[in-house]
Design an enzyme around this catalytic site. Structure first.
Site, mmCIF file in Angstrom:
data_model
loop_
_atom_site.group_PDB
_atom_site.id
_atom_site.type_symbol
_atom_site.label_atom_id
_atom_site.label_comp_id
_atom_site.label_asym_id
_atom_site.label_seq_id
_atom_site.Cartn_x
_atom_site.Cartn_y
_atom_site.Cartn_z
ATOM 1 N N ASP A 2 7.759 22.942 -25.103
ATOM 2 C CA ASP A 2 7.749 21.373 -24.715
ATOM 3 C C ASP A 2 8.839 21.275 -23.639
ATOM 4 O OD1 ASP A 2 7.872 18.380 -24.196
ATOM 5 O OD2 ASP A 2 6.817 18.480 -26.202
ATOM 6 N N TRP A 49 7.173 -0.319 4.214
ATOM 7 C CA TRP A 49 7.935 0.462 3.151
ATOM 8 C C TRP A 49 9.455 1.167 3.337
ATOM 9 C CZ3 TRP A 49 8.989 5.806 1.681
ATOM 10 C CH2 TRP A 49 8.641 6.634 3.217
ATOM 11 N N ARG A 63 1.357 0.581 15.405
ATOM 12 C CA ARG A 63 0.918 0.667 13.936
ATOM 13 C C ARG A 63 1.365 -0.898 13.468
ATOM 14 N NH1 ARG A 63 5.506 4.481 11.168
ATOM 15 N NH2 ARG A 63 4.673 3.553 9.312
ATOM 16 N N SER A 92 13.621 6.656 -12.834
ATOM 17 C CA SER A 92 12.638 7.425 -13.365
ATOM 18 C C SER A 92 12.471 8.790 -12.834
ATOM 19 C CB SER A 92 11.345 6.715 -13.205
ATOM 20 O OG SER A 92 10.106 7.687 -13.551
ATOM 21 N N SER A 93 12.644 8.833 -11.535
ATOM 22 C CA SER A 93 12.317 10.149 -10.876
ATOM 23 C C SER A 93 13.421 11.168 -10.943
ATOM 24 C CB SER A 93 12.203 9.851 -9.295
ATOM 25 O OG SER A 93 11.156 9.210 -8.948
ATOM 26 N N HIS A 111 0.896 -1.200 0.015
ATOM 27 C CA HIS A 111 -0.079 0.071 0.003
ATOM 28 C C HIS A 111 0.947 1.373 -0.128
ATOM 29 C CE1 HIS A 111 -2.545 3.132 1.708
ATOM 30 N NE2 HIS A 111 -1.869 3.196 2.585
ATOM 31 N N HIS A 124 14.663 12.516 13.111
ATOM 32 C CA HIS A 124 13.443 12.491 13.947
ATOM 33 C C HIS A 124 13.021 11.198 13.537
ATOM 34 C CE1 HIS A 124 11.408 15.029 10.528
ATOM 35 N NE2 HIS A 124 11.007 13.697 10.144
ATOM 36 N N HIS A 125 12.733 10.506 12.472
ATOM 37 C CA HIS A 125 12.202 9.092 12.412
ATOM 38 C C HIS A 125 12.957 8.024 13.381
ATOM 39 C CE1 HIS A 125 9.911 10.382 9.225
ATOM 40 N NE2 HIS A 125 10.887 11.018 8.703
ATOM 41 N N SER A 141 -0.860 27.313 -4.048
ATOM 42 C CA SER A 141 -0.664 28.719 -4.576
ATOM 43 C C SER A 141 -1.135 29.424 -5.587
ATOM 44 C CB SER A 141 0.760 28.978 -4.179
ATOM 45 O OG SER A 141 1.467 28.586 -3.011
ATOM 46 N N GLU A 187 12.189 13.193 0.741
ATOM 47 C CA GLU A 187 11.105 12.330 0.135
ATOM 48 C C GLU A 187 9.652 13.152 0.501
ATOM 49 O OE1 GLU A 187 10.612 10.469 -2.378
ATOM 50 O OE2 GLU A 187 8.656 9.822 -2.249
ATOM 51 N N LYS A 240 4.050 30.029 5.092
ATOM 52 C CA LYS A 240 3.133 29.576 3.732
ATOM 53 C C LYS A 240 1.840 29.623 4.164
ATOM 54 C CE LYS A 240 4.282 27.462 0.443
ATOM 55 N NZ LYS A 240 5.244 28.018 -0.434
ATOM 56 N N HIS A 271 13.134 11.761 4.549
ATOM 57 C CA HIS A 271 12.563 12.975 5.013
ATOM 58 C C HIS A 271 12.366 13.710 3.627
ATOM 59 C CE1 HIS A 271 10.561 15.758 7.299
ATOM 60 N NE2 HIS A 271 11.181 16.551 6.683
ATOM 61 N N TYR A 291 8.781 15.868 1.782
ATOM 62 C CA TYR A 291 8.750 17.075 1.047
ATOM 63 C C TYR A 291 8.657 17.084 -0.248
ATOM 64 C CZ TYR A 291 9.060 18.650 5.707
ATOM 65 O OH TYR A 291 8.753 18.839 7.128
ATOM 66 N N THR A 303 6.880 26.649 7.171
ATOM 67 C CA THR A 303 5.758 26.255 6.932
ATOM 68 C C THR A 303 4.727 27.205 7.224
ATOM 69 O OG1 THR A 303 6.652 24.171 7.199
ATOM 70 C CG2 THR A 303 4.327 24.008 6.690
#
Ligand code: HEA
Ligand code: HEA
Ligand code: CUA
Ligand SMILES: [Cu+2]
Lengths: 381, 292, 525
Positions: C105, C141, C449, C168-169, C76, C301-302, C267, C254, C330, C252, C256, C327
């Site tokens: 293009d 994951w 979890r 790809s990314s 998932h 922090h993870h 925006s 990732e 924003k 991390h 963002y 943040t």
């Protein structure tokens, strides 16, 4: 799926109605973090509440402003758009104010963190080892050690299709056979490590969790100030049994704790005793069945067929039907690089002998072999 | 050409990307099968994938070269290629960063902890009392599933020679660049030829070093964290030297065929940027893997 | 000499048939492919989530085994993150960036096609593991060793799938940066770039810096499993925790990567429907850049519970909570944009407003998680699950949906049905909160979890959450219907402007825009 679709819906609705209505579901229900029974847990709780309220206030201000302009500055009310798009003063203010709020949060957080890290001057040290899927506790200097498994009632109810309603099982999935016991008011230092994969030891009432990492030792401490039974769980994904390795910690007053210690010393002496005699076939098979269900069935499955691709079958396995020495070696030392853990340190001689006997005679592996504790004892050297 | 800078160049539809994806799919899927005991099908798929992938590279780059020689590319396309290559190299830097980071971590945290110093001193006392932390790490905490190396790598000798070789190849490629810019084709070809040759010598020497490591020193990928970091870092670097040398080789052939002008030679520059990148990585390697 | 062999580059054919899609170099086609791919992955990943929620509906094991449950949760997450959210943003970038900056293009059209066509193959590798002996990846994951090394046949397929997705990314990101740096129409200065473009440039930078690190991390896993290295094994001098450091150095940034383009979309939408220019354009850009910078120094922090040295815990705690400042800037700017505007509430605006509120709620729980001493209580509980679904589902996914409603008329030339759109919005918003809000309570009450079964006192809220999940999932079928209708040419014709308050180059083109747009650079006002 056996039941038909409408029937399922009916069942679902019924279950729903029952569950949301029954009191016991919501009885020991909590919405908020537990305050716990240690200075650490209370510190965490205070910090949690502080952060929560700060967030709530900020939310009210920000969303309030948003709601105000959504209501008053909507076109349908005839609002005409202004054209400003900058205001340095305001922007500086709303950069600095949040920063100051963060400083307010960071100060108590720093103090709490420093306090949690101070494991010095402990009265008692307990080494905790995470195993797939049980905890082992060693009371250093006391020569007491035992393994703590999910209790039998929960284990039985948790089987797929067991037909047992979990709601009828007391402390479902939060109960163990051998709880860890600590004295109240003493600073207990916990040393955490693991033998296979990473686990994490968490009792919410103590106010922390800490990872148990294979090959390294982590430290944490707690001084429980109220006698009682505190429950927790493994909180790092550790495989199929991850949801099934709870923790039960009992905090006792000093006198009761001393009684418990004495019992443990006696019990371990007794356990060692069984290893010296010769066991009958029936004894071995009965014991082996029990040991297997507790320690091996999670992977190799109760029917010995394993899970193809993940856990090898023992039914018809060449190791199980082959030379005894290899079988003993596999169970005692595991197979590095796979999920098969070493059991030499977890199980007694008698238990290993029994489970091997069981495997060699169950599921059509009828080798007829009997393995005696003495053979295991010999293999340990 | 008629298409002046005011026009953008948008290429026609192309099947090479799809071919490339199929190639990589077969290659990776085949390797995965090979690794999971499906040797026959796996190696077949891998081989086919590799062929398709190499074919794609030839075809795609061939098209690009043709378009370039056909005068299709204006300054804007050139600019896109430049940015593209620069950021690609940056992504490669970050790939190496993962392995340099691993080396840094084990040397400054993991191994000292296992040896009893720093924050996790108890780790040593309780789990690995017999272990002494050293670097290069030859005596492992528990060697039962690893090979024990007899000897670590010396910085003097081959690696030092290799450093000199790569540094001078950086110089020769720059010399070739001067050649191309001032229209001296002989200098260009000689410089490129020298660079490719130096690259080849480097790879040869490194292969020799690996051979010695595996046989004489018993130092292998499986010799614990020292062997792991050593071979992964130098191995990936070596692979990049190979890629860089092939790129330069292609540029060399094109130079011989008379491609490129003093103002228009992006392929050359891309290959030389790449070469300098490989060079810099080696310097980092030489210092952190061999010297320190 | 070769001139004749080459087709003329400007003969503006409009290719058709299957090869149009397979070989395309057109940014609009590739954008469409990305978006279609993404929506199919959303449904696949969503179905896996439905299995998870069905099993968690009641205590006890009803439908799946723990082994399969873990596979579902893991797949998932992988499918949603790498298959649904990231490709959706790349698809939007492909469609919109050239239109917004006045380019014909993307800068590297063939590479663009390759970036897309790697994905279906990568996901074939990944999804095929579901049918292999031992099943799909089940170690989460986050792929932590040693657990992940116990995996059976699926293991190398997972690793290689991640490699292909990363490739790809990275190529997609290179294309975006190059396009913005090199293809802007004359006069389209950096100070005029729409915010969606700005956020994407910064995202692309994050991608190029983070994805290769993930590739390195999983490569080390591969060699640890098959080639005898000991990066993550203490017996050989390595450390399992080292994987977590390398992984989260990617991980991390990732997250963002999945939120910055969302900020960009919001925006664009808020000023349009407030009919007022975006407040604090420059500070918005600085805020995004600061978030991007900070995202590289907060990773641990993870890992507050892995037993880091005190100094490390303190450093990562401070840097983490610091992200609240940019943040916040924003969020405040969006509110200030609405302030004294002239607002209307078409479907895209509803989603965007809801994004601001619900993302902030997810941000608040993020801030709480960032306080290390309390994270010891929150970590690996449903409180974390609630946090990241608020930022991912009501954050990233809501913004994507907002963007689709916003730009769908431009892409298809058809207005969607406003009544259905609003219905979709209200159903989704209510159900998503029923789905994820109770998970805060579950986490605080102590539910870990990644468990297939739970203690009885958690059953009430789990049931509520599951019901919310089914309702939310079902609501997305409306979305599917709306999109399919617009694509198949139903609905009122859309004008070029589409929205009254819309501003920017993309709205000067017809709806749908011509297959090849901006062949002559437009005049930038
Ligand atoms: C889009 C994705 C996304 C985003 C944007 C974020 C944003 C943030 N996240 Fe989240 N996070 C995840 C996705 C995301 N996260 C995921 C997927 C995980 C779990 C991974 C896994 O384990 O599987 C995770 C886990 C996670 C953890 C680890 C929890 C644990 O496992 O123990 C932490 C801890 O610090 C954290 C913190 C934060 C913080 C501080 C922010 C900040 O950026 C939030 C900032 C926003 C605000 C604060 C709100 C708006 C601000 C204001 C209105 C201004 C004023 C406010 C204040 C001064 C308070 N996140
Ligand atoms: C962008 C990322 C993303 C998105 C969009 C989602 C979306 C959803 N997630 Fe998620 N989730 C993650 C990222 C994401 N998630 C991550 C990273 C994890 C951690 C994994 C780990 O621990 O390793 C996780 C874990 C996770 C868990 C915890 C599992 C566990 O710890 O055991 C749960 C449980 O409720 C959950 C639920 C959901 C639900 C209900 C949705 C819904 O929003 C989905 C809605 C969409 C659909 C349902 C599809 C569309 C509709 C149909 C297919 C029609 C058919 C459906 C019906 C008729 C009902 N997710
Ligand atoms: Cu042990 Cu989870
Ligand atoms: Cu994070």
């Amino acid at each position: 799926m056996e039941s038909t679709f409408p029937e399922q819906i009916r069942k679902l609705a019924l279950a729903l109605a029952c569950m949301l209505a029954t009191r016991e579901v919501w009885a020991d229900y909590k919405l908020n973090l537990t305050e716990g029974v240690t200075s650490i847990s209370r510190e965490a709780y205070r910090l949690h509440m502080l952060a929560l309220w700060i967030c709530v206030v900020i939310a009210i201000v920000v969303f309030g402003a948003m709601a105000w302009s959504i209501y008053h500055h909507r076109k349908s009310r005839g609002a005409v758009a202004a054209s400003f798009h900058d205001n340095t003063k305001v922007e500086i203010a709303w950069t600095i104010v949040p920063f100051l709020i963060l400083v307010v949060l960071a100060i108590p957080a720093t103090n709490a963190l420093i306090a949690m890290n101070d494991t010095s001057n402990a009265d008692l040290t307990i080494k905790i080892t995470g195993l797939q899927w049980r905890w082992r506790y060693d009371y250093l200097k006391e020569d007491i050690s035992f393994v703590s498994n999910l209790d039998d009632k929960s284990a039985a109810a948790a089987k797929q299709g067991s037909g047992i309603d979990p709601r009828t099982v007391e402390h479902y999935l939060l109960n163990v056979d051998n709880p860890v016991v600590v004295p109240v008011g003493k600073k207990v230092r916990f040393l955490l490590n693991a033998s296979d994969v990473i686990h994490s030891w968490w009792v919410p009432d103590l106010g922390f969790k800490k990872d148990a990492i294979p090959g390294f030792v982590n430290e944490i401490w707690a001084r429980v100030d109220t006698p009682g039974t505190y429950r927790g769980q493994c909180t790092e994904l550790c495989g199929v049994g991850h949801g099934f390795m709870p923790i039960v910690l009992i905090a006792m007053n000093e006198p009761e704790y001393l009684v418990w210690l004495a019992q443990q010393h006696a019990a371990s002496a007794k356990a060692r005793a069984g290893g010296d005699r010769t066991w009958t076939r029936e004894e071995l098979l009965a014991k082996g069945d029990e040991v297997y269900a507790k320690n091996c069935a999670a992977c190799h499955q109760p029917n010995g067929e394993g899970i193809p691709g993940a856990f090898k079958a023992l039914k018809g396995s060449p190791v199980v039907k082959g030379p005894l020495a290899e079988h003993i070696d596999r169970v005692m030392n595991g197979k590095p690089g796979t999920a098969m853990p070493p059991f030499a340190a977890q199980l007694s001689d008698a238990e290993i002998a029994a489970v091997i006997t069981h495997e060699r005679n169950a599921w059509g592996n009828n080798t007829g072999d009997l393995v005696q504790p003495a053979q295991i004892k010999a293999a340990r050297k | 050409m008629e298409h002046a800078a005011s026009h953008y160049y948008v290429p026609q539809p192309s099947y090479w990307p799809l071919v490339g994806s199929i190639g990589l799919f077969c290659l990776t899927g085949g390797s995965a099968l090979l690794l999971t005991d499906h040797a026959a099908g796996g190696s077949f798929a891998m081989g086919v994938g590799l062929l398709i992938f190499v074919g794609m590279l030839c075809g795609w780059f061939g098209t690009v070269i043709m378009e370039s020689e056909g005068g299709r590319y204006n300054d804007q396309v050139d600019g896109s290629f430049r940015w593209g290559m620069a950021w690609f190299i940056f992504s490669e830097v970050m790939f190496f960063a993962a392995f340099f980071g691993a080396l840094f971590y084990v040397r400054h945290f993991a191994v000292p902890w296992l040896g009893g110093s720093g924050d996790k001193g108890l780790t040593h006392e309780i789990l690995w009392p017999a272990f002494a932390a050293t670097w290069p790490l030859l005596q492992l905490p528990d060697a039962s599933h690893f090979t024990v190396a007899r000897q670590a790598m010396e910085a003097a000798g081959l690696p030092a020679v290799n450093t000199l070789i790569l540094l001078s190849s950086g110089a020769t490629v720059t010399w070739a660049h001067w050649g191309i810019k001032s229209g001296k084709r002989r200098q260009l070809i000689a410089g490129l030829g020298l660079t490719v040759a130096l690259g080849a010598i480097f790879i040869g020497l490194q292969a020799h070093e690996y051979w010695d490591a595996y046989t004489l020193q018993n130092l292998r990928l499986s010799s614990g964290i020292y062997g792991s970091t050593f071979f992964m870092l130098t191995g990936f670097h070596g692979a990049h030297v190979l890629i860089g040398a092939i790129m330069l080789g292609v540029v060399l052939v094109r130079s011989i065929r008379g491609h490129f002008t003093p103002t228009h030679h992006f392929a050359f520059e891309a290959a030389s940027w790449y070469w300098h990148f490989v060079d810099v990585v080696w310097l980092g390697l030489f210092v952190t893997v061999y010297l320190l | 000499m070769t001139e004749l062999a080459l087709p003329h580059p400007h003969d503006h054919t409009h290719p058709s048939g299957i090869t149009r899609w397979l070989f395309t170099t057109n940014h609009k086609d590739i954008g469409t492919l990305y978006l279609l791919f993404s929506v199919s992955m959303l449904f696949i990943g969503g179905s896996f989530a439905m299995v998870v929620r069905a099993e968690l509906f009641q205590p006890g094991l009803q439908f799946v085994s723990p082994h399969f449950f873990n596979q579902m949760a893991t797949m998932h997450a992988l499918v949603m993150i790498f298959g649904a959210v990231m490709p959706a943003f790349v698809g939007l970038a492909n469609w919109m960036i050239p239109l917004m900056i006045g380019a014909p293009d993307m800068a590297l059209p063939r590479l663009n096609n390759w970036s897309f066509w790697l994905l279906p193959f990568a996901f074939t590798l990944l999804l095929a593991t579901l049918f292999m002996p031992g099943g799909a990846p089940s170690g989460g994951w986050t792929m932590y060793p040693p657990l992940v090394l116990q995996m059976g046949m699926a293991f190398p397929f997972l690793i290689f799938a991640v490699h292909l997705m990363g490739l790809s990314s990275v190529m997609g990101a290179i294309n975006v940066i190059t396009t913005v740096f090199n293809m802007r129409a004359p006069g389209m200065t950096y100070g005029k770039l729409p915010l969606f473009v700005w956020t994407w440039v910064i995202t692309a930078f994050l991608l190029i810096a983070a994805m290769p690190v993930l590739a390195g991390a999983v490569t080390m896993l591969l060699t640890d499993k098959f080639f005898g290295t000991s990066f993550f094994n203490a017996a050989g001098g390595g450390d399992p925790v080292m994987f977590q450091h390398v992984f989260w150095f990617f991980g991390h940034p990732e997250v963002y990567i999945m939120i910055l383009p969302a900020f960009g979309i919001v925006s664009q939408i808020v000023p349009t429907f407030a009919r007022k220019p975006l407040f604090g354009y420059t500070s918005m850009i600085y805020a995004v850049a600061s978030i991007a910078f900070l995202s590289f120094i907060v990773w641990a922090h993870h890992m507050f519970t892995v037993g880091m040295p005190l100094a490390g815990e303190l450093f990562f705690m401070y840097s983490t909570v610091l992200i609240a400042v940019p943040t916040g800037v924003k969020v405040f700017n969006w509110v200030a944009t609405m302030w004294r505007g002239s607002m209307t509430f078409e479907t895209p605006m509803l989603w965007a407003l809801c994004f601001i509120i619900l993302f902030s709620i997810g941000g608040f729980s993020g801030l709480m998680l960032g306080l290390a001493p309390v994270d010891f209580q929150y970590q690996d509980t449903y409180f974390v699950v609630a946090h990241f679904h608020y930022v991912l589902v009501t954050g990233a996914v809501f913004a994507i949906i907002a963007g689709v409603y916003f730009w769908l008329p431009k892409w298809t030339g058809r207005m969607y049905d406003e009544r259905l759109g609003k219905l979709h919005f209200w159903l989704s918003t209510i159900s998503v909160n029923v789905l994820f809000f109770p998970q805060h309570f579950l986490g605080l009450a102590g539910m870990p979890r990644r468990i297939p079964d739970y203690a009885v006192q958690f059953s009430g809220w789990n049931m509520v959450s599951s019901l919310g999940a089914f309702a939310f999932g079902a609501s997305q079928l409306i979305f599917l219907y709306i999109v399919v209708r617009a694509i198949s040419g139903h609905g009122a014709k859309a004008s070029a402007q589409v929205w009254e308050g819309a501003q920017g180059l993309e709205w000067t083109l017809s709806s749908p825009p011509p297959y090849h747009s901006f062949n002559e650079p437009p005049k930038v006002p």
